[in-house]
Write a protein that holds these residues in place. Sequence first.
Motif, PDB file in Angstrom:
ATOM      1  N   UNK A   1     -61.651-104.169 -57.862  1.00 23.73           N
ATOM      2  CA  UNK A   1     -60.611-103.878 -56.746  1.00 23.73           C
ATOM      3  C   UNK A   1     -59.556-105.388 -56.846  1.00 23.73           C
ATOM      4  N   UNK A   2     -59.680-106.120 -57.685  1.00 21.99           N
ATOM      5  CA  UNK A   2     -58.843-107.180 -57.917  1.00 21.99           C
ATOM      6  C   UNK A   2     -58.133-107.194 -59.339  1.00 21.99           C
ATOM      7  N   UNK A   3     -56.761-107.786 -59.277  1.00 20.48           N
ATOM      8  CA  UNK A   3     -56.259-107.445 -60.486  1.00 20.48           C
ATOM      9  C   UNK A   3     -55.306-108.978 -60.566  1.00 20.48           C
ATOM     10  N   UNK A   4     -55.301-109.569 -61.904  1.00 24.27           N
ATOM     11  CA  UNK A   4     -54.375-110.692 -62.206  1.00 24.27           C
ATOM     12  C   UNK A   4     -52.946-110.302 -61.897  1.00 24.27           C
ATOM     13  N   UNK A   5     -52.158-111.137 -61.602  1.00 18.86           N
ATOM     14  CA  UNK A   5     -50.755-110.833 -61.634  1.00 18.86           C
ATOM     15  C   UNK A   5     -50.200-110.639 -63.003  1.00 18.86           C
ATOM     16  N   UNK A   6     -48.985-110.054 -63.262  1.00 21.02           N
ATOM     17  CA  UNK A   6     -48.440-109.899 -64.602  1.00 21.02           C
ATOM     18  C   UNK A   6     -47.988-108.216 -64.693  1.00 21.02           C
ATOM     19  N   UNK A   7     -47.640-108.217 -65.935  1.00 21.61           N
ATOM     20  CA  UNK A   7     -47.114-106.971 -66.225  1.00 21.61           C
ATOM     21  C   UNK A   7     -48.057-105.814 -66.746  1.00 21.61           C
ATOM     22  N   UNK A   8     -47.868-104.866 -65.920  1.00 21.60           N
ATOM     23  CA  UNK A   8     -48.749-103.547 -66.249  1.00 21.60           C
ATOM     24  C   UNK A   8     -48.034-102.455 -65.718  1.00 21.60           C
ATOM     25  N   UNK A   9     -48.399-101.271 -66.273  1.00 21.06           N
ATOM     26  CA  UNK A   9     -47.641 -99.840 -66.124  1.00 21.06           C
ATOM     27  C   UNK A   9     -47.354 -99.679 -64.534  1.00 21.06           C
ATOM     28  N   UNK A  10     -46.257 -99.235 -64.197  1.00 18.94           N
ATOM     29  CA  UNK A  10     -46.084 -98.824 -62.840  1.00 18.94           C
ATOM     30  C   UNK A  10     -46.937 -98.136 -61.960  1.00 18.94           C
ATOM     31  N   UNK A  11     -47.598 -97.164 -62.688  1.00 17.66           N
ATOM     32  CA  UNK A  11     -48.537 -96.540 -62.081  1.00 17.66           C
ATOM     33  C   UNK A  11     -49.898 -97.164 -61.822  1.00 17.66           C
ATOM     34  N   UNK A  12     -50.107 -98.407 -62.221  1.00 21.15           N
ATOM     35  CA  UNK A  12     -51.172 -99.318 -61.690  1.00 21.15           C
ATOM     36  C   UNK A  12     -50.824-100.381 -60.712  1.00 21.15           C
ATOM     37  N   UNK A  13     -49.556-100.242 -60.057  1.00 18.63           N
ATOM     38  CA  UNK A  13     -49.187-101.249 -59.273  1.00 18.63           C
ATOM     39  C   UNK A  13     -49.599-100.944 -57.740  1.00 18.63           C
ATOM     40  N   UNK A  14     -50.113-100.021 -57.663  1.00 18.09           N
ATOM     41  CA  UNK A  14     -50.742 -99.621 -55.944  1.00 18.09           C
ATOM     42  C   UNK A  14     -51.972-100.491 -55.737  1.00 18.09           C
ATOM     43  N   UNK A  15     -51.929-100.997 -54.427  1.00 19.24           N
ATOM     44  CA  UNK A  15     -53.017-102.003 -54.114  1.00 19.24           C
ATOM     45  C   UNK A  15     -54.383-101.418 -53.881  1.00 19.24           C
ATOM     46  N   UNK A  16     -54.373-100.060 -54.031  1.00 16.64           N
ATOM     47  CA  UNK A  16     -55.560 -99.340 -53.966  1.00 16.64           C
ATOM     48  C   UNK A  16     -56.080 -98.763 -55.496  1.00 16.64           C
ATOM     49  N   UNK A  17     -55.402 -99.184 -56.479  1.00 19.04           N
ATOM     50  CA  UNK A  17     -55.759 -98.835 -57.966  1.00 19.04           C
ATOM     51  C   UNK A  17     -56.554 -99.839 -58.305  1.00 19.04           C
ATOM     52  N   UNK A  18     -57.859 -99.164 -58.929  1.00 19.11           N
ATOM     53  CA  UNK A  18     -58.892-100.116 -59.393  1.00 19.11           C
ATOM     54  C   UNK A  18     -58.425-100.581 -60.709  1.00 19.11           C
ATOM     55  N   UNK A  19     -58.875-101.543 -60.895  1.00 17.13           N
ATOM     56  CA  UNK A  19     -58.542-102.288 -62.402  1.00 17.13           C
ATOM     57  C   UNK A  19     -59.705-101.771 -63.424  1.00 17.13           C
ATOM     58  N   UNK A  20     -59.352-100.925 -64.462  1.00 16.28           N
ATOM     59  CA  UNK A  20     -60.408-100.497 -65.352  1.00 16.28           C
ATOM     60  C   UNK A  20     -60.732-101.395 -66.176  1.00 16.28           C
ATOM     61  N   UNK A  21     -59.835-102.629 -66.577  1.00 14.99           N
ATOM     62  CA  UNK A  21     -60.120-103.628 -67.479  1.00 14.99           C
ATOM     63  C   UNK A  21     -61.252-104.755 -66.894  1.00 14.99           C
ATOM     64  N   UNK A  22     -61.404-104.760 -65.596  1.00 13.30           N
ATOM     65  CA  UNK A  22     -62.220-105.735 -64.770  1.00 13.30           C
ATOM     66  C   UNK A  22     -63.535-106.177 -65.477  1.00 13.30           C
ATOM     67  N   UNK A  23     -64.276-104.684 -66.248  1.00 11.96           N
ATOM     68  CA  UNK A  23     -65.595-104.997 -66.528  1.00 11.96           C
ATOM     69  C   UNK A  23     -65.670-105.905 -67.844  1.00 11.96           C
TER      70      UNK A  23
END
Length: 130
Positions: free
Chosen positions: A62-84
């Motif tokens: 539920x936390x993402x580092x700042x930086x470039x990512x696809x626009x569909x992952x910009x929402x604050x309620x979007x889980x970060x699949x790379x966190x694992x």
Amino acid sequence: MSAHPYDHGHTVAGWTGFGIATAGAAAVGAGICAGSAALVAGGLGTGAVSLLVTWALHLAGWGKPPGRRPREQWGWRVRDLGARAGHPGCLGCRLAGRGVRRTARAGGDPGAVAAAREAAPAAAAADSAG
């Protein structure tokens, strides 16, 4: 529409941690004004809890580092699949033993990590036999 091309990491983890930390800071301020050491200590404890909650939510995706990512992952309620796997350069992920730290132990070679995992059971069997 956003005027900048970056997602600045506004996430569930960030907003939850901010809310808890704000309550802790208010308690510290009230404790200072009232002259209550217990209220100041409680507020400082709440601040420490906010760090732990934010870290746990970040590691849960539920936390993402700042930086470039696809626009569909910009929402604050979007889980970060790379966190694992861990975020590159992320202190919280390194403290949890995720990401870059695993490959650093094996000299920076991800293949060496896999080889070390495979060799560990054989080495344990050799130690118990001898």
